[in-house]
Design a protein around this motif. Structure first.
Motif, PDB file in Angstrom:
ATOM      1  N   THR A 117      32.958 -44.819 -19.576  1.00 42.91           N
ATOM      2  CA  THR A 117      31.877 -43.677 -19.732  1.00 42.91           C
ATOM      3  C   THR A 117      32.378 -42.163 -19.036  1.00 42.91           C
ATOM      4  N   TYR A 118      32.432 -41.277 -19.788  1.00 47.78           N
ATOM      5  CA  TYR A 118      32.746 -39.777 -19.216  1.00 47.78           C
ATOM      6  C   TYR A 118      31.501 -39.115 -19.596  1.00 47.78           C
ATOM      7  N   ASP A 119      31.128 -38.376 -18.133  1.00 46.57           N
ATOM      8  CA  ASP A 119      29.678 -37.586 -18.315  1.00 46.57           C
ATOM      9  C   ASP A 119      29.955 -36.409 -17.291  1.00 46.57           C
ATOM     10  N   ASN A 120      29.926 -35.099 -17.713  1.00 45.85           N
ATOM     11  CA  ASN A 120      30.231 -34.227 -17.010  1.00 45.85           C
ATOM     12  C   ASN A 120      28.964 -33.137 -16.954  1.00 45.85           C
ATOM     13  N   SER A 121      27.731 -33.736 -17.092  1.00 46.90           N
ATOM     14  CA  SER A 121      26.477 -33.080 -17.189  1.00 46.90           C
ATOM     15  C   SER A 121      26.156 -32.673 -15.696  1.00 46.90           C
ATOM     16  N   TRP A 122      26.561 -32.897 -14.926  1.00 49.76           N
ATOM     17  CA  TRP A 122      26.380 -32.714 -13.334  1.00 49.76           C
ATOM     18  C   TRP A 122      26.855 -31.467 -13.271  1.00 49.76           C
ATOM     19  N   ARG A 123      27.863 -30.596 -13.865  1.00 50.83           N
ATOM     20  CA  ARG A 123      28.317 -29.522 -13.814  1.00 50.83           C
ATOM     21  C   ARG A 123      27.298 -28.391 -14.204  1.00 50.83           C
ATOM     22  N   LYS A 124      26.519 -28.658 -14.901  1.00 56.11           N
ATOM     23  CA  LYS A 124      25.573 -27.603 -15.322  1.00 56.11           C
ATOM     24  C   LYS A 124      26.321 -26.458 -16.164  1.00 56.11           C
ATOM     25  N   LYS A 125      27.294 -26.889 -17.111  1.00 58.46           N
ATOM     26  CA  LYS A 125      27.854 -25.710 -17.594  1.00 58.46           C
ATOM     27  C   LYS A 125      27.325 -25.629 -19.096  1.00 58.46           C
ATOM     28  N   LYS A 126      27.903 -24.404 -19.749  1.00 64.73           N
ATOM     29  CA  LYS A 126      27.345 -24.066 -20.928  1.00 64.73           C
ATOM     30  C   LYS A 126      27.639 -25.411 -22.090  1.00 64.73           C
ATOM     31  N   TRP A 127      28.846 -25.950 -21.868  1.00 61.87           N
ATOM     32  CA  TRP A 127      29.110 -27.015 -22.690  1.00 61.87           C
ATOM     33  C   TRP A 127      29.231 -28.389 -21.801  1.00 61.87           C
ATOM     34  N   ASN A 128      28.167 -29.424 -22.191  1.00 60.72           N
ATOM     35  CA  ASN A 128      28.236 -30.689 -21.630  1.00 60.72           C
ATOM     36  C   ASN A 128      28.967 -31.897 -22.533  1.00 60.72           C
TER      37      ASN A 128
ATOM     38  N   GLN B 287      33.691 -66.019 -32.442  1.00 58.98           N
ATOM     39  CA  GLN B 287      34.788 -65.336 -32.015  1.00 58.98           C
ATOM     40  C   GLN B 287      34.725 -63.939 -32.911  1.00 58.98           C
ATOM     41  N   PHE B 288      34.833 -63.074 -32.055  1.00 57.37           N
ATOM     42  CA  PHE B 288      34.955 -61.746 -32.658  1.00 57.37           C
ATOM     43  C   PHE B 288      35.471 -60.621 -31.756  1.00 57.37           C
ATOM     44  N   LEU B 289      35.865 -59.528 -32.503  1.00 61.65           N
ATOM     45  CA  LEU B 289      36.316 -58.317 -31.634  1.00 61.65           C
ATOM     46  C   LEU B 289      35.594 -57.027 -31.930  1.00 61.65           C
ATOM     47  N   LYS B 290      35.066 -56.389 -31.153  1.00 58.10           N
ATOM     48  CA  LYS B 290      33.943 -55.467 -31.472  1.00 58.10           C
ATOM     49  C   LYS B 290      34.351 -54.212 -30.440  1.00 58.10           C
ATOM     50  N   PHE B 291      34.332 -53.209 -31.192  1.00 53.83           N
ATOM     51  CA  PHE B 291      34.496 -51.632 -30.375  1.00 53.83           C
ATOM     52  C   PHE B 291      33.564 -50.759 -31.046  1.00 53.83           C
ATOM     53  N   SER B 292      33.062 -49.981 -29.954  1.00 54.20           N
ATOM     54  CA  SER B 292      32.120 -48.791 -30.590  1.00 54.20           C
ATOM     55  C   SER B 292      32.440 -47.542 -29.638  1.00 54.20           C
ATOM     56  N   SER B 293      32.137 -46.535 -30.206  1.00 56.99           N
ATOM     57  CA  SER B 293      32.287 -45.161 -29.401  1.00 56.99           C
ATOM     58  C   SER B 293      31.051 -44.263 -29.784  1.00 56.99           C
ATOM     59  N   GLU B 294      30.787 -43.655 -28.752  1.00 58.11           N
ATOM     60  CA  GLU B 294      29.595 -42.566 -29.048  1.00 58.11           C
ATOM     61  C   GLU B 294      30.123 -41.388 -28.074  1.00 58.11           C
ATOM     62  N   ILE B 295      29.847 -40.016 -28.580  1.00 59.11           N
ATOM     63  CA  ILE B 295      30.013 -39.123 -27.995  1.00 59.11           C
ATOM     64  C   ILE B 295      29.061 -38.113 -28.345  1.00 59.11           C
ATOM     65  N   ARG B 296      28.550 -37.566 -27.351  1.00 57.55           N
ATOM     66  CA  ARG B 296      27.305 -36.726 -27.166  1.00 57.55           C
ATOM     67  C   ARG B 296      27.688 -35.133 -26.726  1.00 57.55           C
ATOM     68  N   PRO B 297      27.854 -34.297 -27.382  1.00 54.23           N
ATOM     69  CA  PRO B 297      28.194 -32.820 -26.793  1.00 54.23           C
ATOM     70  C   PRO B 297      26.851 -32.079 -26.818  1.00 54.23           C
ATOM     71  N   LEU B 298      26.802 -31.579 -25.686  1.00 56.30           N
ATOM     72  CA  LEU B 298      25.349 -30.575 -25.428  1.00 56.30           C
ATOM     73  C   LEU B 298      25.661 -29.145 -25.078  1.00 56.30           C
TER      74      LEU B 298
END
Length: 762
Positions: A519-530, A569-580
């Motif tokens: 998980t990557y989260d830079n919302s703590w920076r309080k920038k224009k783009w998070n 038996q399975f392989l599972k991958f998921s990706s979620e990105i949230r720009p603000l």
């Protein structure tokens, strides 16, 4: 618009000699510096002059909301003596942004100083007032001449004592300013802070930023700046010496305010506590302190210790104080004051669910946490959840049943703010890396009236750690789950005969899996783009399959069992990105993009039902109810009573875009916000299923198989709680509805979804 019947003027009752500011008209830039330093300087300057007018959607270019309702209310009810008028004014009026409030003269001075801070010493800024159709409303235009930038020629460290000068030279290669760099006050401050941090991490406890100053010369080399970094004159002698750590005393106060009455001491570490014994185990507390007596004082060690105490999660606050010894001037004794937080914390959440099966019902989730469980600094958490669903129509199988289905669940977890591993001693592990261990057991009972009853239970062990404030790794090396179909009806058997893939996804099975999540989260920076971005990978049944082959069984054997139950038996991958994107403090543009795939193989070619993907609902494509779209272009007939178990898939793609804006501030103690959104997505199968034609993924019909919906919503934000109401409107469904064209919703009312929820959708 009730109030517009009285007055739609936005300037009629402004204060005398005041003008309404309607935003920026034009910004002209001369001698623009296209370097990164120039872009940064220009961004700061534009931020200083770009003041948002009332109801601004974007400041520059100037785009405003077309209905300035709050200004209308202001001009209609300002100065009203009537009780109703005063109430309306207080709750709904928006204070006009006036030219005098914007104060362009001051802003020009601020912006000019910003240019100088970035090395544009010859920069100039001026403005002009532009008239509009309304004689009492204006716009502003600015002219920015950046001039030529100045560069760094030399930086000399001068006037330091031999010990500190040696320390500077030892870390000289870590300097942040180099010859040829753009002159930039921000970089100068960063370099000064680097030296102060260096001093404080090497025993100089009293080192502060204002003890160092820069001297600059711009005449020696035109276009360049020669710098000297020197200590201030006549500094107190305490700032010039190093300190070591002495004894540590911790004063614990109970959550009810009870002061310490007893103490426990081991060598140089003493704990003062109320009651018969410390509220937290002595060793647990001692190991949060990452220094020992005699160590050189370090700001970094202090910060890590403070963070380690905070991560325990048992204190309402903790503060660290240092006191020089009277008889030993180079030793600092440490005193920590800490107050325990309340031992219990609880949370109750209600929700209402509406499904495509024409069933609806309430649900509730109750969480109870016991902080500092057994005085170990761990948290014991109990979660209870349940929901009922009843039929809202008599069209399901022609019956008029009352209570149809229910779900019950319980989970018990124990969280430690550190890694719990048998081969790692607590003192030996890195406290500099925030980490957590979670042990969890759970059970869920699902009853689908007239279909089946299923019991799911299992447990997990998870480890998470954060190498930085923005990044988090979570590893679940052990997740054991059992799904047991306790009961099924003749109706369900007929469904299973028609759709064997569905039956196998709900069959009894054991699911052993391993999961890794980043998980990557830079919302703590309080920038224009998070940005928030999470990727998760799960492997199920592979370790179990290897163990199975170790006993002489072929790895290709189907229906392999563990404790008498087939395992998945399975392989599972998921990706979620949230720009603000924060347009203004009161406006945001939020997005979400999701993708996922699950591939079942080996022992079972069908993924477990609760691992498959679905779309729709309050946090997904809001024009549709949960599990009412897909897979692919397949859709069960309207007379189907089991559509809720059909519409899942192996592949998921979803995209959401939402514009959020403030409607009213401080309305009954909270903010009323609005939203306009656009949602799209679907799920597909990896393999063909004869019972569900056109459900598999295909590029030939990709765009037609994407469900699309739009809508609007309101959110009442109480800071600690957000109540949300969304009205979704379907624009396109991926299956044949009998209506031609992209907008293929037969009736407008059939394409609506209303959702009430708690919290933002993403």
């Amino acid at each position: 618009m009730f109030f517009c019947c009285f007055s739609c003027s936005t300037t009629k009752n402004l204060p005398e000699e005041e003008l309404l500011y309607k935003g920026l008209n034009k910004i002209t830039i001369i001698n623009k510096d296209k370097s990164s330093n120039g872009d940064e300087a220009l961004s700061e300057v534009q931020g200083a002059i770009s003041i948002a007018p009332n109801y601004a959607i974007m400041t520059y270019p100037n785009i405003r909301f077309p209905l300035p309702f709050g200004l209308w209310v202001y001009n209609r009810f300002v100065g009203s003596e009537k009780k109703f008028g005063k109430w309306i004014f207080k709750k709904l009026a928006a204070d006009p942004v006036l030219l005098s409030t914007v104060n362009p003269d001051t802003r020009v001075k601020v912006a000019t100083n910003l240019l100088k801070d970035y090395g544009y010493f010859n920069g100039k800024i001026n403005y002009q007032v532009d008239s509009t159709k309304n004689p009492r409303a204006i716009k502003l235009s600015y002219n920015i001449d950046m001039g030529k930038p100045f560069y760094i020629d030399t930086l000399i460290y001068e006037g330091f004592a031999p010990q500190t000068d040696s320390l500077i030279m030892k870390h000289f290669n870590a300097r942040l300013i180099h010859r040829g760099d753009n002159f930039n006050v921000i970089h100068l401050n960063d370099e000064r802070q680097r030296l102060i941090d260096l001093f404080r991490n090497n025993g100089y406890y009293y080192a502060r930023n204002d003890f160092l100053t820069f001297l600059a010369d711009t005449l020696m080399h035109p276009g360049y700046v020669n710098l000297k970094l020197v200590p201030q004159q006549n500094l107190p002698k305490e700032t010039l010496q190093t300190y070591r750590i002495g004894n540590t005393s911790v004063y614990l106060t109970d959550y009810n305010g009870a002061a310490p009455t007893d103490s426990l001491k081991f060598r140089d570490f003493t704990v003062y506590y109320p009651g018969e014994k410390p509220g937290i185990r002595f060793n647990v507390l001692r190991k949060r302190f990452l220094y020992r007596k005699g160590d050189v004082y370090s700001q970094t060690m202090q910060n890590y210790t403070q963070e380690a105490l905070s991560r325990l999660g048992v204190f309402k606050f903790s503060e660290i104080q240092y006191t020089p010894r009277a008889n030993n001037k180079d030793t600092l004794d440490v005193r920590v004051n800490a107050m325990f937080d309340l031992p219990y914390d609880s949370e109750l959440e209600f929700n209402v669910t509406t499904k495509s099966t024409k069933q609806t019902g309430p649900g509730a989730i109750f969480n109870l946490s016991r902080r500092n469980f057994l005085r170990m600094g761990a948290s014991l958490n109990l979660e209870l959840k349940g929901s009922y669903e009843w039929q809202t129509s008599s069209t399901v199988d022609g019956d008029k049943s009352v209570m149809n289905s229910y779900e019950l669940g319980a989970a018990l977890s124990l969280d430690f703010p550190r890694l719990i591993l048998p081969w790692v001693k607590e003192r030996g592990q890195s406290f500099f890396l925030p980490s957590q261990t979670n042990f969890k057991v759970y059970a869920e009972q699902i009853n689908r009236a007239r279909y089946f009853k299923m019991l799911s239970f299992g447990g997990t062990v998870s480890y998470s750690f954060q190498p930085s404030r923005s990044m988090k790794h979570t590893v679940t090396p052990l997740h054991l789950a059992f799904n047991h179909l306790q009961h099924r009806t003749a109706t369900f058997d007929s469904i299973a005969n028609a759709n064997p893939m569905l039956f196998h996804s709900l069959d009894d099975q054991f699911i052993p899996s391993i999961t890794y999540t980043f998980t990557y989260d830079n919302s703590w920076r309080k920038k224009k783009w998070n940005l928030w971005w999470e990727n998760s990978f799960t492997s199920a049944g592979n370790v179990t399959s290897l163990i199975y082959t170790a006993f002489g069984k072929s790895i290709k054997t189907r229906d392999k069992k563990f404790l008498g139950t087939p395992f998945a038996q399975f392989l599972k991958f998921s990706s979620e990105i949230r720009p603000l994107y924060n347009i203004t403090p009161k406006q945001q543009l939020a997005g979400r993009f999701m993708a996922g795939i699950i591939w079942a193989y080996g022992n079972k070619l069908i993924a477990p039902y609760n691992e498959q993907f679905y779309v729709g609902g309050a946090n997904s494509i809001r024009a549709f109810t949960i599990r009412s779209i897909g897979p692919g272009r397949f859709h069960p007939s309207e007379i189907s009573s089991y559509s809720y178990v059909d519409e899942t898939g192996d592949i998921k793609l979803e995209a959401n875009l939402e514009y959020r804006f403030r409607i009213f501030s401080n309305l009954f103690g909270g903010n009323l916000n609005g939203a306009a959104f656009l949602d799209a997505g679907n799920v597909w199968l990896l393999r063909k299923d004869a019972a569900r034609p056109n459900a598999e993924f295909s590029l030939n019909h990709f765009f037609d198989s994407i469900a699309l919906g739009t809508g609007i919503g309101i959110r009442y934000d109480l800071s600690f709680l957000v109540l949300r109401l969304d009205w979704g409107i379907a624009l396109h469904v991926p299956y044949d509805t009998g209506k031609s064209g992209y907008y293929n919703i037969p009736k407008f009312k059939d394409g609506m979804g209303i959702h009430f929820a708690i919290g933002y959708p993403f």
